[in-house]
Design a protein around this motif. Structure first.
Motif, PDB file in Angstrom:
ATOM      1  N   ALA A 118     -43.691  12.566  31.754  1.00 45.09           N
ATOM      2  CA  ALA A 118     -44.131  12.791  30.366  1.00 45.09           C
ATOM      3  C   ALA A 118     -45.086  13.972  30.297  1.00 45.09           C
ATOM      4  O   ALA A 118     -44.977  14.821  29.402  1.00 45.09           O
ATOM      5  N   GLN A 119     -46.025  14.060  31.236  1.00 50.05           N
ATOM      6  CA  GLN A 119     -46.956  15.192  31.243  1.00 50.05           C
ATOM      7  C   GLN A 119     -46.214  16.497  31.487  1.00 50.05           C
ATOM      8  O   GLN A 119     -46.456  17.502  30.812  1.00 50.05           O
ATOM      9  N   ALA A 120     -45.296  16.481  32.457  1.00 51.22           N
ATOM     10  CA  ALA A 120     -44.554  17.700  32.780  1.00 51.22           C
ATOM     11  C   ALA A 120     -43.682  18.149  31.611  1.00 51.22           C
ATOM     12  O   ALA A 120     -43.604  19.342  31.299  1.00 51.22           O
ATOM     13  N   THR A 121     -43.047  17.197  30.938  1.00 52.33           N
ATOM     14  CA  THR A 121     -42.192  17.525  29.794  1.00 52.33           C
ATOM     15  C   THR A 121     -43.017  18.127  28.660  1.00 52.33           C
ATOM     16  O   THR A 121     -42.607  19.109  28.028  1.00 52.33           O
ATOM     17  N   GLU A 122     -44.191  17.549  28.436  1.00 50.80           N
ATOM     18  CA  GLU A 122     -45.078  18.073  27.398  1.00 50.80           C
ATOM     19  C   GLU A 122     -45.512  19.504  27.716  1.00 50.80           C
ATOM     20  O   GLU A 122     -45.717  20.325  26.824  1.00 50.80           O
ATOM     21  N   ALA A 123     -45.620  19.818  29.013  1.00 51.26           N
ATOM     22  CA  ALA A 123     -46.013  21.165  29.438  1.00 51.26           C
ATOM     23  C   ALA A 123     -44.845  22.144  29.425  1.00 51.26           C
ATOM     24  O   ALA A 123     -45.026  23.326  29.739  1.00 51.26           O
ATOM     25  N   GLY A 124     -43.647  21.668  29.096  1.00 56.26           N
ATOM     26  CA  GLY A 124     -42.498  22.562  28.984  1.00 56.26           C
ATOM     27  C   GLY A 124     -41.530  22.533  30.148  1.00 56.26           C
ATOM     28  O   GLY A 124     -40.600  23.337  30.213  1.00 56.26           O
ATOM     29  N   PHE A 125     -41.721  21.598  31.094  1.00 51.13           N
ATOM     30  CA  PHE A 125     -40.796  21.469  32.220  1.00 51.13           C
ATOM     31  C   PHE A 125     -39.560  20.681  31.798  1.00 51.13           C
ATOM     32  O   PHE A 125     -39.655  19.731  31.020  1.00 51.13           O
ATOM     33  N   ILE A 126     -38.419  21.066  32.345  1.00 49.19           N
ATOM     34  CA  ILE A 126     -37.167  20.346  32.101  1.00 49.19           C
ATOM     35  C   ILE A 126     -37.032  19.254  33.157  1.00 49.19           C
ATOM     36  O   ILE A 126     -37.019  19.561  34.354  1.00 49.19           O
ATOM     37  N   PRO A 127     -36.955  17.970  32.767  1.00 51.16           N
ATOM     38  CA  PRO A 127     -36.822  16.898  33.765  1.00 51.16           C
ATOM     39  C   PRO A 127     -35.495  16.994  34.504  1.00 51.16           C
ATOM     40  O   PRO A 127     -34.460  17.323  33.904  1.00 51.16           O
ATOM     41  N   MET A 128     -35.522  16.728  35.798  1.00 54.96           N
ATOM     42  CA  MET A 128     -34.322  16.816  36.629  1.00 54.96           C
ATOM     43  C   MET A 128     -34.285  15.641  37.598  1.00 54.96           C
ATOM     44  O   MET A 128     -35.304  15.299  38.206  1.00 54.96           O
ATOM     45  N   LEU A 129     -33.124  15.044  37.761  1.00 56.01           N
ATOM     46  CA  LEU A 129     -32.856  14.119  38.863  1.00 56.01           C
ATOM     47  C   LEU A 129     -31.980  14.884  39.839  1.00 56.01           C
ATOM     48  O   LEU A 129     -30.875  15.306  39.497  1.00 56.01           O
ATOM     49  N   THR A 130     -32.467  15.097  41.054  1.00 57.80           N
ATOM     50  CA  THR A 130     -31.848  16.059  41.961  1.00 57.80           C
ATOM     51  C   THR A 130     -31.142  15.382  43.129  1.00 57.80           C
ATOM     52  O   THR A 130     -31.479  14.251  43.497  1.00 57.80           O
ATOM     53  N   PRO A 131     -30.172  16.070  43.758  1.00 60.57           N
ATOM     54  CA  PRO A 131     -29.538  15.548  44.979  1.00 60.57           C
ATOM     55  C   PRO A 131     -30.571  15.455  46.108  1.00 60.57           C
ATOM     56  O   PRO A 131     -31.495  16.262  46.182  1.00 60.57           O
ATOM     57  N   THR A 132     -30.371  14.495  46.981  1.00 58.22           N
ATOM     58  CA  THR A 132     -31.240  14.385  48.156  1.00 58.22           C
ATOM     59  C   THR A 132     -30.510  14.770  49.435  1.00 58.22           C
ATOM     60  O   THR A 132     -31.130  14.864  50.497  1.00 58.22           O
ATOM     61  N   LEU A 133     -29.219  14.987  49.358  1.00 56.62           N
ATOM     62  CA  LEU A 133     -28.430  15.531  50.458  1.00 56.62           C
ATOM     63  C   LEU A 133     -28.049  16.962  50.099  1.00 56.62           C
ATOM     64  O   LEU A 133     -27.472  17.202  49.035  1.00 56.62           O
ATOM     65  N   VAL A 134     -28.389  17.915  50.972  1.00 57.92           N
ATOM     66  CA  VAL A 134     -28.085  19.317  50.676  1.00 57.92           C
ATOM     67  C   VAL A 134     -27.403  19.978  51.864  1.00 57.92           C
ATOM     68  O   VAL A 134     -27.530  19.530  53.005  1.00 57.92           O
ATOM     69  N   ARG A 135     -26.710  21.062  51.589  1.00 59.22           N
ATOM     70  CA  ARG A 135     -26.047  21.831  52.637  1.00 59.22           C
ATOM     71  C   ARG A 135     -27.069  22.662  53.411  1.00 59.22           C
ATOM     72  O   ARG A 135     -28.184  22.919  52.920  1.00 59.22           O
ATOM     73  N   PRO A 136     -26.695  23.127  54.602  1.00 63.16           N
ATOM     74  CA  PRO A 136     -27.642  23.893  55.424  1.00 63.16           C
ATOM     75  C   PRO A 136     -28.241  25.099  54.721  1.00 63.16           C
ATOM     76  O   PRO A 136     -29.416  25.402  54.889  1.00 63.16           O
ATOM     77  N   ARG A 137     -27.440  25.806  53.914  1.00 62.41           N
ATOM     78  CA  ARG A 137     -27.965  27.026  53.299  1.00 62.41           C
ATOM     79  C   ARG A 137     -29.126  26.730  52.362  1.00 62.41           C
ATOM     80  O   ARG A 137     -30.085  27.501  52.273  1.00 62.41           O
ATOM     81  N   ALA A 138     -29.044  25.611  51.631  1.00 65.77           N
ATOM     82  CA  ALA A 138     -30.133  25.248  50.727  1.00 65.77           C
ATOM     83  C   ALA A 138     -31.407  24.947  51.506  1.00 65.77           C
ATOM     84  O   ALA A 138     -32.505  25.370  51.123  1.00 65.77           O
ATOM     85  N   MET A 139     -31.273  24.230  52.612  1.00 66.37           N
ATOM     86  CA  MET A 139     -32.448  23.875  53.413  1.00 66.37           C
ATOM     87  C   MET A 139     -33.027  25.112  54.103  1.00 66.37           C
ATOM     88  O   MET A 139     -34.236  25.330  54.105  1.00 66.37           O
ATOM     89  N   GLU A 140     -32.147  25.932  54.665  1.00 64.25           N
ATOM     90  CA  GLU A 140     -32.600  27.156  55.328  1.00 64.25           C
ATOM     91  C   GLU A 140     -33.205  28.131  54.321  1.00 64.25           C
ATOM     92  O   GLU A 140     -34.225  28.773  54.578  1.00 64.25           O
ATOM     93  N   GLY A 141     -32.574  28.218  53.155  1.00 65.36           N
ATOM     94  CA  GLY A 141     -33.022  29.169  52.143  1.00 65.36           C
ATOM     95  C   GLY A 141     -34.413  28.893  51.628  1.00 65.36           C
ATOM     96  O   GLY A 141     -35.132  29.809  51.217  1.00 65.36           O
ATOM     97  N   THR A 142     -34.827  27.634  51.627  1.00 68.17           N
ATOM     98  CA  THR A 142     -36.171  27.303  51.147  1.00 68.17           C
ATOM     99  C   THR A 142     -37.203  27.361  52.261  1.00 68.17           C
ATOM    100  O   THR A 142     -38.393  27.169  52.014  1.00 68.17           O
ATOM    101  N   GLY A 143     -36.757  27.596  53.497  1.00 68.38           N
ATOM    102  CA  GLY A 143     -37.698  27.802  54.598  1.00 68.38           C
ATOM    103  C   GLY A 143     -38.028  26.561  55.392  1.00 68.38           C
ATOM    104  O   GLY A 143     -39.037  26.528  56.094  1.00 68.38           O
ATOM    105  N   PHE A 144     -37.180  25.535  55.325  1.00 71.65           N
ATOM    106  CA  PHE A 144     -37.489  24.274  56.002  1.00 71.65           C
ATOM    107  C   PHE A 144     -36.755  24.076  57.324  1.00 71.65           C
ATOM    108  O   PHE A 144     -36.836  22.991  57.912  1.00 71.65           O
ATOM    109  N   LEU A 145     -36.050  25.093  57.794  1.00 71.04           N
ATOM    110  CA  LEU A 145     -35.372  24.952  59.083  1.00 71.04           C
ATOM    111  C   LEU A 145     -36.017  25.813  60.159  1.00 71.04           C
ATOM    112  O   LEU A 145     -35.442  26.036  61.216  1.00 71.04           O
ATOM    113  N   GLY A 146     -37.233  26.263  59.902  1.00 72.09           N
ATOM    114  CA  GLY A 146     -38.000  26.995  60.912  1.00 72.09           C
ATOM    115  C   GLY A 146     -39.016  26.067  61.519  1.00 72.09           C
ATOM    116  O   GLY A 146     -38.693  25.095  62.190  1.00 72.09           O
ATOM    117  N   GLN A 147     -40.307  26.330  61.231  1.00 69.74           N
ATOM    118  CA  GLN A 147     -41.391  25.539  61.790  1.00 69.74           C
ATOM    119  C   GLN A 147     -41.352  24.079  61.329  1.00 69.74           C
ATOM    120  O   GLN A 147     -41.880  23.195  62.007  1.00 69.74           O
TER     121      GLN A 147
END
Length: 425
Positions: A183-212
């Motif tokens: 509710a706070q985020a929506t009031e601030a102008g954020f679009i609510p999202m329910l997101t996948p929790t399983l992702v392909r390697p490129r998504a994980m690597e692209g955000t920087g989580f397959l390094g350190q």
């Protein structure tokens, strides 16, 4: 990833950033060498292809005697072009491989050092004096069990250590937190999202989580999927390979999802209760902005987090995270740490990170401003990591009789309930 032009023009800045992170400085020189090889092999390939095309035009017009020589040269050129193409491809791959190992450039104002070298920027709220109130505070697990809200024994029985059940008012408290945060985020102008929790390697690597951070990521090898440790990953990849018109920025999303972390390297730390667990739910803010707006957006994310923790009536401090404790993608990160009475210290509840164009370059997310197309900037900020927030609420709002006062912001989502009370055993 960083801009290769920055690497060429100011390699000392990149070396200084690596040094501040405690990462391999020699990687910079290896990358410079690979980039030079990539560019020179590209020039060599273009020159050979140009000669090959020119020769192709001469052969039909040549005399019989000349044609034999030209055909011989054409065969040699064919082999040379193939070799140059292979060398160019190999140099490209080596450059990209090294580039993916390089962390984002640390912001010049970030304190240099390790985990304990952060700088406290602000302190909010008042720490309760339980002794003056005449009782010893209980920890969140003792309170949660008495309230019928937390069951770690059965969590361990079913799934192992660092798993838990939220039951009764515990489950209701999570739902209240999630709804209030959204509710706070929506009031601030954020679009609510329910997101996948399983992702392909490129998504994980692209955000920087397959390094350190790779050691804390769950990988399903059979299907080559990754379980996300934050909805930052699917939110960052949402516009992957897209060009966004500048007049549509900023784009702000508030993602809710389960999150999974192996918690490798934390053996013996925070083993009691639900502060450090393998699975938890979280509301995450994510912003796509023009590069010149990134620092201002970073401060806005922090203000929304402060607004949230203030509404929960929690004492907290804001810290500027030190360079050696930054994730690979962040150039700067602010953490909000809530006071945990039974631990006698502040512990991280939320964080806000400026990733500049680091993730956007890796995921090919760009913006179009007139005829100019360039990478945009991405930022993320935790609004509510549910288990840790429950820990802070139970401990800070407990009463002498074992009941817990409900912060006013959550009461509409708990049917107006003002107190969580112990259940009869």
């Amino acid at each position: 990833m960083i801009d290769l032009r920055l690497l060429r023009e100011d390699p000392d800045r990149v070396r200084a950033s690596q040094r501040a992170r405690g990462e391999d400085v020699d990687l910079v020189d290896a990358l410079l060498s690979a980039d030079e090889r990539r560019r020179s092999s590209g020039v060599r390939f273009d020159e050979l292809r140009s000669e090959q095309k020119s020769l192709g035009k001469l052969i039909p017009k040549a005399s019989a005697e000349e044609k034999a020589e030209l055909l011989k040269r054409a065969e040699q050129l064919k082999a040379d072009v193939k070799a140059a193409d292979a060398e160019q491809h190999e140099a490209d791959e080596e450059t990209r491989r090294l580039l993916l190992q390089l962390g984002n450039i640390v912001h010049p104002d970030v304190p240099v050092g390790g985990e304990e070298d952060f700088v406290v920027l602000e302190t909010h709220g008042t720490i309760r004096d339980f002794a003056a109130e005449g009782f010893e505070p209980k920890d969140h697990l003792e309170l949660g069990e008495a309230l019928g809200a937390i069951d770690v024994e059965r969590g361990a029985k079913v799934s192992g250590s660092r798993f838990y059940y939220l039951t009764g008012v515990g489950a209701l408290l999570e739902l209240a937190l999630v709804n209030a945060a959204i509710a706070q985020a929506t009031e601030a102008g954020f679009i609510p999202m329910l997101t996948p929790t399983l992702v392909r390697p490129r998504a994980m690597e692209g955000t920087g989580f397959l390094g350190q951070a790779a050691e804390n990521v769950y990988h399903l090898e059979k299907d080559d999927y990754y379980l996300v440790g934050t909805s930052e990953v699917p939110l960052a990849a949402y516009h992957m390979d897209e060009i966004v018109d500048a007049d549509k920025l900023p784009l702000r999303y508030a993602g809710f999802s389960p999150c999974y972390r192996r918690e490798a390297g934390t053996y013996g730390k925070d083993t009691r209760g639900i502060f450090r667990v393998h699975q938890f739910d979280k509301v995450e803010m994510f912003s796509y902005v023009a590069p010149e707006e990134a620092e201002a957006e970073h401060k806005r994310l922090l203000e929304w987090e402060k607004q949230w923790l203030t509404a929960l009536e929690l004492p907290f401090q804001v810290i500027d995270v030190a360079s050696g404790d930054l994730g690979a993608s962040a150039s700067r990160k602010y953490d909000c740490e809530a006071w945990i009475p039974t631990q006698g210290k502040y512990r991280e509840l939320t964080s806000a990170s400026n990733c500049d164009s680091f993730q956007a370059r890796r995921l090919s997310v760009r913006m179009r401003d007139g005829k100019k197309v360039q990478p945009l900037s991405t930022l993320n900020g935790t609004l509510c990591a549910v288990p840790r927030t429950i820990v802070a609420i139970l401990e800070n709002h407990q009463l002498a009789d074992g009941s817990v006062r409900v912060p006013e912001v959550l009461r509409p989502y708990l049917g107006g309930r003002e107190l969580l009370e112990p259940v009869a055993k």
